[in-house]
Design a protein around this motif. Structure first.
Motif, PDB file in Angstrom:
ATOM      1  N   GLY A 156     -57.743  11.696 -22.434  1.00 43.19           N
ATOM      2  CA  GLY A 156     -58.946  12.417 -22.037  1.00 43.19           C
ATOM      3  C   GLY A 156     -59.995  12.617 -23.107  1.00 43.19           C
ATOM      4  O   GLY A 156     -60.948  13.364 -22.896  1.00 43.19           O
ATOM      5  N   ASN A 157     -59.863  11.969 -24.242  1.00 33.63           N
ATOM      6  CA  ASN A 157     -60.801  12.199 -25.339  1.00 33.63           C
ATOM      7  C   ASN A 157     -61.876  11.136 -25.518  1.00 33.63           C
ATOM      8  O   ASN A 157     -62.977  11.455 -25.950  1.00 33.63           O
ATOM      9  CB  ASN A 157     -60.041  12.346 -26.657  1.00 33.63           C
ATOM     10  CG  ASN A 157     -59.245  13.626 -26.690  1.00 33.63           C
ATOM     11  OD1 ASN A 157     -59.690  14.654 -26.191  1.00 33.63           O
ATOM     12  ND2 ASN A 157     -58.046  13.560 -27.229  1.00 33.63           N
ATOM     13  N   CYS A 158     -61.573   9.886 -25.241  1.00 34.57           N
ATOM     14  CA  CYS A 158     -62.530   8.822 -25.576  1.00 34.57           C
ATOM     15  C   CYS A 158     -63.574   8.587 -24.482  1.00 34.57           C
ATOM     16  O   CYS A 158     -64.665   8.119 -24.765  1.00 34.57           O
ATOM     17  CB  CYS A 158     -61.794   7.524 -25.895  1.00 34.57           C
ATOM     18  SG  CYS A 158     -61.033   6.727 -24.466  1.00 34.57           S
ATOM     19  N   GLY A 159     -63.236   8.832 -23.243  1.00 36.30           N
ATOM     20  CA  GLY A 159     -64.180   8.667 -22.140  1.00 36.30           C
ATOM     21  C   GLY A 159     -64.337   7.248 -21.647  1.00 36.30           C
ATOM     22  O   GLY A 159     -65.142   6.989 -20.752  1.00 36.30           O
ATOM     23  N   LEU A 160     -63.571   6.318 -22.175  1.00 35.45           N
ATOM     24  CA  LEU A 160     -63.724   4.922 -21.759  1.00 35.45           C
ATOM     25  C   LEU A 160     -63.323   4.703 -20.297  1.00 35.45           C
ATOM     26  O   LEU A 160     -63.803   3.769 -19.664  1.00 35.45           O
ATOM     27  CB  LEU A 160     -62.903   4.007 -22.666  1.00 35.45           C
ATOM     28  CG  LEU A 160     -63.408   3.880 -24.098  1.00 35.45           C
ATOM     29  CD1 LEU A 160     -62.438   3.061 -24.938  1.00 35.45           C
ATOM     30  CD2 LEU A 160     -64.793   3.237 -24.104  1.00 35.45           C
ATOM     31  N   CYS A 161     -62.473   5.552 -19.764  1.00 37.14           N
ATOM     32  CA  CYS A 161     -61.974   5.346 -18.404  1.00 37.14           C
ATOM     33  C   CYS A 161     -62.767   6.136 -17.358  1.00 37.14           C
ATOM     34  O   CYS A 161     -62.291   6.323 -16.246  1.00 37.14           O
ATOM     35  CB  CYS A 161     -60.497   5.714 -18.332  1.00 37.14           C
ATOM     36  SG  CYS A 161     -60.204   7.479 -18.558  1.00 37.14           S
ATOM     37  N   LYS A 162     -63.979   6.553 -17.711  1.00 36.80           N
ATOM     38  CA  LYS A 162     -64.794   7.326 -16.758  1.00 36.80           C
ATOM     39  C   LYS A 162     -65.009   6.540 -15.473  1.00 36.80           C
ATOM     40  O   LYS A 162     -65.315   5.352 -15.506  1.00 36.80           O
ATOM     41  CB  LYS A 162     -66.176   7.624 -17.339  1.00 36.80           C
ATOM     42  CG  LYS A 162     -66.207   8.745 -18.312  1.00 36.80           C
ATOM     43  CD  LYS A 162     -67.627   8.966 -18.795  1.00 36.80           C
ATOM     44  CE  LYS A 162     -67.638   9.891 -19.985  1.00 36.80           C
ATOM     45  NZ  LYS A 162     -68.980  10.035 -20.555  1.00 36.80           N
ATOM     46  N   CYS A 163     -64.856   7.245 -14.357  1.00 31.47           N
ATOM     47  CA  CYS A 163     -65.086   6.650 -13.042  1.00 31.47           C
ATOM     48  C   CYS A 163     -65.888   7.630 -12.200  1.00 31.47           C
ATOM     49  O   CYS A 163     -65.827   8.840 -12.417  1.00 31.47           O
ATOM     50  CB  CYS A 163     -63.768   6.417 -12.306  1.00 31.47           C
ATOM     51  SG  CYS A 163     -62.688   5.222 -13.056  1.00 31.47           S
ATOM     52  N   ARG A 164     -66.590   7.079 -11.225  1.00 28.02           N
ATOM     53  CA  ARG A 164     -67.280   7.916 -10.241  1.00 28.02           C
ATOM     54  C   ARG A 164     -66.402   7.959  -8.997  1.00 28.02           C
ATOM     55  O   ARG A 164     -66.046   6.927  -8.452  1.00 28.02           O
ATOM     56  CB  ARG A 164     -68.647   7.340  -9.901  1.00 28.02           C
ATOM     57  CG  ARG A 164     -69.413   8.193  -8.887  1.00 28.02           C
ATOM     58  CD  ARG A 164     -70.830   7.719  -8.706  1.00 28.02           C
ATOM     59  NE  ARG A 164     -71.540   7.571  -9.959  1.00 28.02           N
ATOM     60  CZ  ARG A 164     -72.021   8.573 -10.711  1.00 28.02           C
ATOM     61  NH1 ARG A 164     -71.865   9.812 -10.312  1.00 28.02           N
ATOM     62  NH2 ARG A 164     -72.644   8.327 -11.841  1.00 28.02           N
ATOM     63  N   LEU A 165     -66.050   9.174  -8.584  1.00 29.82           N
ATOM     64  CA  LEU A 165     -65.262   9.363  -7.366  1.00 29.82           C
ATOM     65  C   LEU A 165     -66.216   9.360  -6.187  1.00 29.82           C
ATOM     66  O   LEU A 165     -67.030  10.267  -6.027  1.00 29.82           O
ATOM     67  CB  LEU A 165     -64.487  10.680  -7.439  1.00 29.82           C
ATOM     68  CG  LEU A 165     -63.646  11.044  -6.227  1.00 29.82           C
ATOM     69  CD1 LEU A 165     -62.567   9.991  -5.975  1.00 29.82           C
ATOM     70  CD2 LEU A 165     -63.025  12.419  -6.414  1.00 29.82           C
ATOM     71  N   TRP A 206     -61.769   6.039  -3.245  1.00 27.34           N
ATOM     72  CA  TRP A 206     -62.760   5.006  -3.500  1.00 27.34           C
ATOM     73  C   TRP A 206     -63.440   5.402  -4.803  1.00 27.34           C
ATOM     74  O   TRP A 206     -64.081   6.450  -4.879  1.00 27.34           O
ATOM     75  CB  TRP A 206     -63.751   4.923  -2.354  1.00 27.34           C
ATOM     76  CG  TRP A 206     -64.669   3.728  -2.449  1.00 27.34           C
ATOM     77  CD1 TRP A 206     -64.935   2.982  -3.551  1.00 27.34           C
ATOM     78  CD2 TRP A 206     -65.422   3.167  -1.392  1.00 27.34           C
ATOM     79  NE1 TRP A 206     -65.814   1.989  -3.248  1.00 27.34           N
ATOM     80  CE2 TRP A 206     -66.139   2.068  -1.928  1.00 27.34           C
ATOM     81  CE3 TRP A 206     -65.578   3.478  -0.046  1.00 27.34           C
ATOM     82  CZ2 TRP A 206     -66.985   1.302  -1.157  1.00 27.34           C
ATOM     83  CZ3 TRP A 206     -66.435   2.708   0.706  1.00 27.34           C
ATOM     84  CH2 TRP A 206     -67.116   1.626   0.162  1.00 27.34           C
ATOM     85  N   LEU A 207     -63.304   4.549  -5.812  1.00 27.88           N
ATOM     86  CA  LEU A 207     -63.843   4.822  -7.144  1.00 27.88           C
ATOM     87  C   LEU A 207     -64.700   3.661  -7.632  1.00 27.88           C
ATOM     88  O   LEU A 207     -64.481   2.515  -7.244  1.00 27.88           O
ATOM     89  CB  LEU A 207     -62.707   5.003  -8.156  1.00 27.88           C
ATOM     90  CG  LEU A 207     -61.718   6.132  -7.948  1.00 27.88           C
ATOM     91  CD1 LEU A 207     -60.531   5.935  -8.875  1.00 27.88           C
ATOM     92  CD2 LEU A 207     -62.363   7.448  -8.226  1.00 27.88           C
TER      93      LEU A 207
END
Ligand code: FES
Length: 112
Positions: free
Chosen positions: A47-56, A94-95
């Motif tokens: 949860g620190n780097c933010g590389l896996c950010k997705c829009r739900l 759906w992401l």
């Protein structure tokens, strides 16, 4: 144990980058995506780097126990952005990935 296969039985489907991915109960969305070779960035997995950010776009997620959303700013926390490494599925999902590995590579090449 006879019931061990039950834990691995996919319980939800996650539609991510045009691909349907089974997600097991308690499995992070990032784990499921990586197991199916989806083009998603990842780094720290905590949860620190933010590389896996997705829009739900649709569906319900459940944060992992002790989830850390440090990589999301206040605006993102109150919008539909989530960290794939810190959430599990609570319904079919759906992401959209904020930026795929390929998009990042292209952006880095343009900046070089
Ligand atoms: S992999 Fe770093 S925040 Fe998800």
């Amino acid at each position: 144990m006879w019931f061990s296969w039950l834990k691995k039985t996919p319980v939800y489907q996650m539609h991510l980058n045009g691909i349907n991915i089974p997600v097991s109960e308690g499995q992070s969305l990032l784990q499921a995506a990586l197991e199916h070779n989806v083009d998603i960035q990842s780094g720290c997995k905590v949860g620190n780097c933010g590389l896996c950010k997705c829009r739900l776009i649709a569906g319900n997620v459940q944060p992992l126990p002790n989830a850390d959303n440090a990589a999301l700013d206040a605006t993102e926390l109150h919008s539909s952005m989530i960290l794939a490494c810190q959430n599990t599925a609570q319904s079919n999902l759906w992401l959209e990935v904020a930026e795929t590995k390929r998009q990042k590579r292209n952006r880095d090449q343009q900046l070089a």
